[in-house]
Each structure stands twice: as structure tokens, then as C-alpha cells.
Design a protein around this motif. Sequence first.
Motif, PDB file in Angstrom:
ATOM      1  N   PHE A  27       0.834  -1.194   0.000  1.00 52.64           N
ATOM      2  CA  PHE A  27       0.000   0.000   0.000  1.00 52.64           C
ATOM      3  C   PHE A  27       0.872   1.249   0.000  1.00 52.64           C
ATOM      4  CE2 PHE A  27      -2.825  -3.313   1.430  1.00 52.64           C
ATOM      5  CZ  PHE A  27      -3.988  -3.009   0.737  1.00 52.64           C
ATOM      6  N   ALA A  28       0.280   2.375  -0.298  1.00 51.04           N
ATOM      7  CA  ALA A  28       1.003   3.646  -0.358  1.00 51.04           C
ATOM      8  C   ALA A  28       1.679   3.957   0.973  1.00 51.04           C
ATOM      9  CB  ALA A  28       0.057   4.764  -0.773  1.00 51.04           C
ATOM     10  N   SER A  29       1.166   3.417   2.066  1.00 52.84           N
ATOM     11  CA  SER A  29       1.756   3.612   3.395  1.00 52.84           C
ATOM     12  C   SER A  29       3.095   2.895   3.532  1.00 52.84           C
ATOM     13  CB  SER A  29       0.800   3.084   4.464  1.00 52.84           C
ATOM     14  OG  SER A  29       0.673   1.671   4.353  1.00 52.84           O
ATOM     15  N   GLY A  30       3.393   1.978   2.582  1.00 56.89           N
ATOM     16  CA  GLY A  30       4.623   1.194   2.643  1.00 56.89           C
ATOM     17  C   GLY A  30       4.437  -0.172   3.270  1.00 56.89           C
ATOM     18  N   ARG A  31       3.258  -0.458   3.796  1.00 56.71           N
ATOM     19  CA  ARG A  31       2.999  -1.752   4.429  1.00 56.71           C
ATOM     20  C   ARG A  31       2.585  -2.781   3.386  1.00 56.71           C
ATOM     21  NH1 ARG A  31       0.135  -1.365  10.105  1.00 56.71           N
ATOM     22  NH2 ARG A  31       1.015  -3.453  10.072  1.00 56.71           N
ATOM     23  N   ASP A  32       3.084  -4.005   3.550  1.00 53.65           N
ATOM     24  CA  ASP A  32       2.760  -5.124   2.670  1.00 53.65           C
ATOM     25  C   ASP A  32       1.782  -6.057   3.367  1.00 53.65           C
ATOM     26  OD1 ASP A  32       4.715  -4.067   1.053  1.00 53.65           O
ATOM     27  OD2 ASP A  32       6.025  -5.806   1.128  1.00 53.65           O
ATOM     28  N   TYR A  33       0.829  -6.568   2.579  1.00 53.00           N
ATOM     29  CA  TYR A  33      -0.125  -7.554   3.078  1.00 53.00           C
ATOM     30  C   TYR A  33      -0.203  -8.695   2.079  1.00 53.00           C
ATOM     31  CZ  TYR A  33      -1.686  -4.133   6.476  1.00 53.00           C
ATOM     32  OH  TYR A  33      -1.732  -3.229   7.505  1.00 53.00           O
ATOM     33  N   LEU A  34      -0.204  -9.918   2.597  1.00 49.48           N
ATOM     34  CA  LEU A  34      -0.295 -11.113   1.771  1.00 49.48           C
ATOM     35  C   LEU A  34      -1.705 -11.682   1.897  1.00 49.48           C
ATOM     36  CD1 LEU A  34       1.182 -13.283   0.037  1.00 49.48           C
ATOM     37  CD2 LEU A  34       1.531 -14.520   2.179  1.00 49.48           C
ATOM     38  N   TYR A  35      -2.374 -11.796   0.769  1.00 51.03           N
ATOM     39  CA  TYR A  35      -3.697 -12.418   0.704  1.00 51.03           C
ATOM     40  C   TYR A  35      -3.532 -13.732  -0.037  1.00 51.03           C
ATOM     41  CZ  TYR A  35      -5.383  -7.778   1.926  1.00 51.03           C
ATOM     42  OH  TYR A  35      -5.609  -6.584   2.564  1.00 51.03           O
ATOM     43  N   SER A  36      -3.921 -14.828   0.593  1.00 50.72           N
ATOM     44  CA  SER A  36      -3.763 -16.151  -0.019  1.00 50.72           C
ATOM     45  C   SER A  36      -5.120 -16.816  -0.180  1.00 50.72           C
ATOM     46  CB  SER A  36      -2.870 -17.027   0.860  1.00 50.72           C
ATOM     47  OG  SER A  36      -3.551 -17.378   2.049  1.00 50.72           O
ATOM     48  N   ALA A  37      -5.116 -17.920  -0.923  1.00 54.96           N
ATOM     49  CA  ALA A  37      -6.339 -18.702  -1.068  1.00 54.96           C
ATOM     50  C   ALA A  37      -6.811 -19.188   0.301  1.00 54.96           C
ATOM     51  CB  ALA A  37      -6.099 -19.874  -2.011  1.00 54.96           C
ATOM     52  N   ALA A  38      -5.870 -19.499   1.180  1.00 57.76           N
ATOM     53  CA  ALA A  38      -6.239 -19.981   2.513  1.00 57.76           C
ATOM     54  C   ALA A  38      -6.867 -18.882   3.370  1.00 57.76           C
ATOM     55  CB  ALA A  38      -5.007 -20.541   3.218  1.00 57.76           C
ATOM     56  N   SER A  39      -6.417 -17.653   3.234  1.00 61.00           N
ATOM     57  CA  SER A  39      -6.925 -16.582   4.095  1.00 61.00           C
ATOM     58  C   SER A  39      -8.102 -15.830   3.487  1.00 61.00           C
ATOM     59  CB  SER A  39      -5.810 -15.584   4.433  1.00 61.00           C
ATOM     60  OG  SER A  39      -5.391 -14.863   3.277  1.00 61.00           O
ATOM     61  N   ALA A  40      -8.080 -15.583   2.186  1.00 59.96           N
ATOM     62  CA  ALA A  40      -9.103 -14.751   1.548  1.00 59.96           C
ATOM     63  C   ALA A  40     -10.017 -15.536   0.610  1.00 59.96           C
ATOM     64  CB  ALA A  40      -8.438 -13.619   0.771  1.00 59.96           C
ATOM     65  N   GLY A  41      -9.604 -16.737   0.236  1.00 66.03           N
ATOM     66  CA  GLY A  41     -10.383 -17.536  -0.702  1.00 66.03           C
ATOM     67  C   GLY A  41      -9.805 -17.443  -2.103  1.00 66.03           C
ATOM     68  N   ALA A  42      -9.819 -18.557  -2.803  1.00 68.08           N
ATOM     69  CA  ALA A  42      -9.209 -18.623  -4.130  1.00 68.08           C
ATOM     70  C   ALA A  42      -9.867 -17.667  -5.119  1.00 68.08           C
ATOM     71  CB  ALA A  42      -9.264 -20.051  -4.668  1.00 68.08           C
ATOM     72  N   GLY A  43     -11.176 -17.532  -5.070  1.00 67.66           N
ATOM     73  CA  GLY A  43     -11.877 -16.628  -5.985  1.00 67.66           C
ATOM     74  C   GLY A  43     -11.480 -15.188  -5.784  1.00 67.66           C
ATOM     75  N   HIS A  44     -11.370 -14.781  -4.528  1.00 69.01           N
ATOM     76  CA  HIS A  44     -10.952 -13.401  -4.248  1.00 69.01           C
ATOM     77  C   HIS A  44      -9.517 -13.160  -4.704  1.00 69.01           C
ATOM     78  CE1 HIS A  44     -14.515 -11.986  -2.295  1.00 69.01           C
ATOM     79  NE2 HIS A  44     -14.465 -12.894  -1.340  1.00 69.01           N
ATOM     80  N   VAL A  45      -8.647 -14.130  -4.471  1.00 73.26           N
ATOM     81  CA  VAL A  45      -7.256 -13.973  -4.909  1.00 73.26           C
ATOM     82  C   VAL A  45      -7.197 -13.825  -6.424  1.00 73.26           C
ATOM     83  CG1 VAL A  45      -5.008 -15.124  -5.084  1.00 73.26           C
ATOM     84  CG2 VAL A  45      -6.224 -15.082  -2.901  1.00 73.26           C
ATOM     85  N   ARG A  46      -7.936 -14.658  -7.152  1.00 75.75           N
ATOM     86  CA  ARG A  46      -7.958 -14.544  -8.618  1.00 75.75           C
ATOM     87  C   ARG A  46      -8.460 -13.166  -9.050  1.00 75.75           C
ATOM     88  NH1 ARG A  46      -9.509 -19.808  -8.497  1.00 75.75           N
ATOM     89  NH2 ARG A  46     -11.727 -19.295  -8.534  1.00 75.75           N
ATOM     90  N   ASN A  47      -9.531 -12.698  -8.432  1.00 73.31           N
ATOM     91  CA  ASN A  47     -10.063 -11.373  -8.773  1.00 73.31           C
ATOM     92  C   ASN A  47      -9.042 -10.276  -8.493  1.00 73.31           C
ATOM     93  OD1 ASN A  47     -12.498 -12.477  -9.591  1.00 73.31           O
ATOM     94  ND2 ASN A  47     -13.509 -12.106  -7.625  1.00 73.31           N
ATOM     95  N   MET A  48      -8.353 -10.361  -7.364  1.00 71.05           N
ATOM     96  CA  MET A  48      -7.345  -9.350  -7.028  1.00 71.05           C
ATOM     97  C   MET A  48      -6.170  -9.397  -7.997  1.00 71.05           C
ATOM     98  SD  MET A  48      -7.322  -9.046  -2.880  1.00 71.05           S
ATOM     99  CE  MET A  48      -7.064 -10.768  -2.537  1.00 71.05           C
ATOM    100  N   GLN A  49      -5.775 -10.598  -8.428  1.00 69.09           N
ATOM    101  CA  GLN A  49      -4.688 -10.715  -9.396  1.00 69.09           C
ATOM    102  C   GLN A  49      -5.075 -10.054 -10.721  1.00 69.09           C
ATOM    103  OE1 GLN A  49      -4.074 -14.979  -9.339  1.00 69.09           O
ATOM    104  NE2 GLN A  49      -2.373 -14.791  -7.892  1.00 69.09           N
TER     105      GLN A  49
END
Length: 74
Positions: A27-49
Motif C-alpha cells: 500500500f502507499a503507506s509502505g505496508r505489505d499484506y499477503l492475501y492467499s487462497a487460505a486466508s481470503a479464498g481462491a476466488g478473491h485472490v484470482r479477482n485481485m490478481q
Amino acid sequence: MQPYRNPDGHSGVAAYELGPDWIRVRFASGRDYLYSAASAGAGHVRNMQILAQAGEGLATYISKFVHDDYDRGP
């Protein structure tokens, strides 16, 4: 990490990195966040990609659908 295109210049996303079932978002703040299929769901990860590669809509998608669904470590 790939710079996020952000054509309108108003996104909170600065960069991203893609894996087979995850996306890391800086993010613009400089912080990194990892979203995975296990945490956010495979469909959401695909949409974000898809949004990350398009360079539009990623921050809005995250805030609407997966805001707190990032990996918090092992």
C-alpha cells in the motif's frame, strides 16, 4: 514487486507481487499484506490478481471484500 499502474493517481495501492495462489499488496503507506487462497479464498485472490494486472480497482476491491482477510503468519 510490480508497480501498480494506477492511471487516475488516487489508489492506495503502490505495488503488487503474484504467486500461484496468493497476492502480496504494498500500500502507499509502505505496508505489505499477503492475501492467499487460505486466508481470503481462491476466488478473491484470482479477482485481485486480475485487478492488479489491470492497474485499476484493487484498493476498492480489498476494502469491500477482503479487508482483514490477509495472512497473519504461520
